[in-house]
Design a protein around this motif. Structure first.
Motif, PDB file in Angstrom:
ATOM      1  N   LEU A   1       0.842  -1.196   0.000  1.00  0.00           N
ATOM      2  CA  LEU A   1       0.000   0.000   0.000  1.00  0.00           C
ATOM      3  C   LEU A   1       0.879   1.248   0.000  1.00  0.00           C
ATOM      4  O   LEU A   1       0.578   2.236  -0.679  1.00  0.00           O
ATOM      5  N   SER A   2       1.973   1.186   0.739  1.00  0.00           N
ATOM      6  CA  SER A   2       2.903   2.309   0.782  1.00  0.00           C
ATOM      7  C   SER A   2       3.439   2.627  -0.610  1.00  0.00           C
ATOM      8  O   SER A   2       3.556   3.802  -0.993  1.00  0.00           O
ATOM      9  N   ALA A   3       3.761   1.589  -1.376  1.00  0.00           N
ATOM     10  CA  ALA A   3       4.274   1.796  -2.731  1.00  0.00           C
ATOM     11  C   ALA A   3       3.214   2.407  -3.636  1.00  0.00           C
ATOM     12  O   ALA A   3       3.494   3.335  -4.405  1.00  0.00           O
ATOM     13  N   VAL A   4       1.992   1.903  -3.547  1.00  0.00           N
ATOM     14  CA  VAL A   4       0.894   2.456  -4.364  1.00  0.00           C
ATOM     15  C   VAL A   4       0.689   3.924  -4.007  1.00  0.00           C
ATOM     16  O   VAL A   4       0.507   4.781  -4.886  1.00  0.00           O
ATOM     17  N   ALA A   5       0.734   4.242  -2.718  1.00  0.00           N
ATOM     18  CA  ALA A   5       0.553   5.627  -2.283  1.00  0.00           C
ATOM     19  C   ALA A   5       1.685   6.513  -2.783  1.00  0.00           C
ATOM     20  O   ALA A   5       1.457   7.640  -3.239  1.00  0.00           O
TER      21      ALA A   5
ATOM     22  N   ASP B   1     -10.039   6.315  -5.833  1.00  0.00           N
ATOM     23  CA  ASP B   1     -11.175   5.742  -5.098  1.00  0.00           C
ATOM     24  C   ASP B   1     -10.698   4.843  -3.972  1.00  0.00           C
ATOM     25  O   ASP B   1     -11.218   4.902  -2.846  1.00  0.00           O
ATOM     26  N   LEU B   2      -9.735   3.981  -4.266  1.00  0.00           N
ATOM     27  CA  LEU B   2      -9.195   3.069  -3.255  1.00  0.00           C
ATOM     28  C   LEU B   2      -8.589   3.853  -2.096  1.00  0.00           C
ATOM     29  O   LEU B   2      -8.871   3.560  -0.918  1.00  0.00           O
TER      30      LEU B   2
ATOM     31  N   VAL C   1      -9.170   6.937  -1.162  1.00  0.00           N
ATOM     32  CA  VAL C   1     -10.205   7.664  -0.416  1.00  0.00           C
ATOM     33  C   VAL C   1     -10.905   6.711   0.550  1.00  0.00           C
ATOM     34  O   VAL C   1     -11.159   7.056   1.717  1.00  0.00           O
ATOM     35  N   ARG C   2     -11.235   5.507   0.078  1.00  0.00           N
ATOM     36  CA  ARG C   2     -11.919   4.535   0.946  1.00  0.00           C
ATOM     37  C   ARG C   2     -11.065   4.210   2.167  1.00  0.00           C
ATOM     38  O   ARG C   2     -11.570   4.142   3.292  1.00  0.00           O
ATOM     39  N   ILE C   3      -9.783   3.991   1.944  1.00  0.00           N
ATOM     40  CA  ILE C   3      -8.909   3.623   3.061  1.00  0.00           C
ATOM     41  C   ILE C   3      -8.708   4.808   4.008  1.00  0.00           C
ATOM     42  O   ILE C   3      -8.786   4.664   5.235  1.00  0.00           O
ATOM     43  N   ALA C   4      -8.470   5.984   3.452  1.00  0.00           N
ATOM     44  CA  ALA C   4      -8.194   7.160   4.280  1.00  0.00           C
ATOM     45  C   ALA C   4      -9.385   7.532   5.159  1.00  0.00           C
ATOM     46  O   ALA C   4      -9.202   8.020   6.286  1.00  0.00           O
ATOM     47  N   THR C   5     -10.588   7.290   4.684  1.00  0.00           N
ATOM     48  CA  THR C   5     -11.787   7.719   5.417  1.00  0.00           C
ATOM     49  C   THR C   5     -12.423   6.593   6.229  1.00  0.00           C
ATOM     50  O   THR C   5     -13.490   6.785   6.813  1.00  0.00           O
ATOM     51  N   ASP C   6     -11.772   5.446   6.294  1.00  0.00           N
ATOM     52  CA  ASP C   6     -12.329   4.286   6.999  1.00  0.00           C
ATOM     53  C   ASP C   6     -11.725   4.173   8.395  1.00  0.00           C
ATOM     54  O   ASP C   6     -10.571   3.770   8.548  1.00  0.00           O
ATOM     55  N   PRO C   7     -12.468   4.511   9.451  1.00  0.00           N
ATOM     56  CA  PRO C   7     -11.931   4.463  10.814  1.00  0.00           C
ATOM     57  C   PRO C   7     -11.528   3.055  11.258  1.00  0.00           C
ATOM     58  O   PRO C   7     -10.755   2.911  12.214  1.00  0.00           O
ATOM     59  N   SER C   8     -12.041   2.025  10.578  1.00  0.00           N
ATOM     60  CA  SER C   8     -11.699   0.664  10.978  1.00  0.00           C
ATOM     61  C   SER C   8     -10.313   0.250  10.485  1.00  0.00           C
ATOM     62  O   SER C   8      -9.773  -0.770  10.920  1.00  0.00           O
ATOM     63  N   ARG C   9      -9.748   1.023   9.588  1.00  0.00           N
ATOM     64  CA  ARG C   9      -8.400   0.725   9.081  1.00  0.00           C
ATOM     65  C   ARG C   9      -7.355   1.123  10.121  1.00  0.00           C
ATOM     66  O   ARG C   9      -7.579   2.001  10.964  1.00  0.00           O
ATOM     67  N   SER C  10      -6.189   0.500  10.025  1.00  0.00           N
ATOM     68  CA  SER C  10      -5.109   0.838  10.950  1.00  0.00           C
ATOM     69  C   SER C  10      -4.606   2.253  10.669  1.00  0.00           C
ATOM     70  O   SER C  10      -4.774   2.793   9.563  1.00  0.00           O
ATOM     71  N   GLY C  11      -3.979   2.845  11.676  1.00  0.00           N
ATOM     72  CA  GLY C  11      -3.424   4.177  11.505  1.00  0.00           C
ATOM     73  C   GLY C  11      -2.391   4.225  10.395  1.00  0.00           C
ATOM     74  O   GLY C  11      -2.303   5.211   9.654  1.00  0.00           O
TER      75      GLY C  11
END
Length: 283
Positions: A111-115, A124-125, A127-137
């Motif tokens: 994910l770090s590489a994609v970012a 879209d991907l 945004v979903r991860i950044a705005t999802d509180p259930s994801r890790s910090g």
């Protein structure tokens, strides 16, 4: 054989040895790339191999992409690291495939590489991860970085909304990411606190203005390292001394001491005893 044996020397510890081996491989030219890429499988040689391949530029991308298919997850992660640093947009589909298939605890490098690549097609991907509180910090932080790299109006709008999240770490991640965009980030619809955090990371007169207009000591504290703001800080210090405001005086002195210009301005103040005491308190 010479190239392979030289590449094997990348596993030697010590900066001098690494520089010597890297220099020898560099003289060989592009033919050294396959031998160095093979060293991604050697844990001791891996950091030097990544650095060499990344410094070789786009010609190294095919070798990193091939390493993504390696059975060893550490080799895959090394390949992702290199592809992210090279901003290899053509490798994003493969990176996402690995990201979705490895164990959750092994996903961060991909994910770090994609970012880091900042491919607009992945907005879209991210945004979903950044705005999802259930994801890790960590995941949300990487997604925030990716949105900053994309820099579209939608991506920046999402970052502006996240700037005041309850999660303090995420707030800091957003502020750091927005600061990389420079003064244009200050035009976003940010709260006063968020605008100040972003401005603290931007070295520009527009950011200076945000700091000098901030209430309390926040803007003064954020003025460290800014020679342009020495007159402002001296004014704050003098006002604090007149009002016997020890907190503001200490913060002002600490900011002034962060630049040679500020140190000189302090030395020119007439009330040496008070300033000396404040200097001691700042230390």
């Amino acid at each position: 054989r010479y190239v392979t044996e030289t590449a094997n020397e990348l596993s030697r510890k010590g900066s001098f040895q690494t520089l010597a081996v890297t220099g020898a491989l560099r003289r060989v030219g592009p033919t050294a790339l396959p031998a160095v890429a093979a060293m991604l499988g050697n844990g001791d040689a891996r950091p030097a191999a990544i650095a060499f391949l990344v410094s070789s530029g786009p010609p190294a991308i095919p070798y990193f992409r091939k390493a993504l298919a390696d059975a060893n997850v550490d080799v895959k992660a090394a390949a992702a690291d290199g592809l992210g640093k090279l901003r290899a947009r053509e490798a994003v589909p493969e990176l996402l495939t690995v990201y979705r298939t490895v164990k959750p605890e092994n996903r961060p490098p991909f994910l770090s590489a994609v970012a880091a690549i900042g491919d607009p097609a992945q907005e879209d991907l991210l945004v979903r991860i950044a705005t999802d509180p259930s994801r890790s910090g960590n995941e949300r932080a990487q997604a925030v970085l990716g949105l900053g790299r994309i820099g579209s109006s939608r991506a920046l709008s999402v970052l502006a909304r996240l700037a005041d999240e309850d999660d303090l770490r995420l707030r800091d991640d957003v502020a750091v990411t927005l600061a990389t965009l420079g003064p244009r980030a200050l035009a976003l619809p940010l709260s006063p606190d968020s605008r100040l955090r972003v401005a603290a990371g931007i070295d520009d007169p527009a950011a200076d203005l945000v700091l000098t207009n901030a209430p309390g000591t926040a803007g003064v504290a954020a003025a460290k390292g800014r020679a342009r703001l020495v007159p402002f800080l001296i004014g704050k210090l003098r006002g604090a001394l007149r009002r016997n405001d020890g907190t503001l005086a200490s913060v002002s002195v600490a900011a002034l001491r962060s630049t040679p210009e500020g140190e000189r301005a302090l030395a020119e103040l007439p009330d040496r005893e008070i300033v000396a005491a404040l200097l001691e308190r700042a230390v």
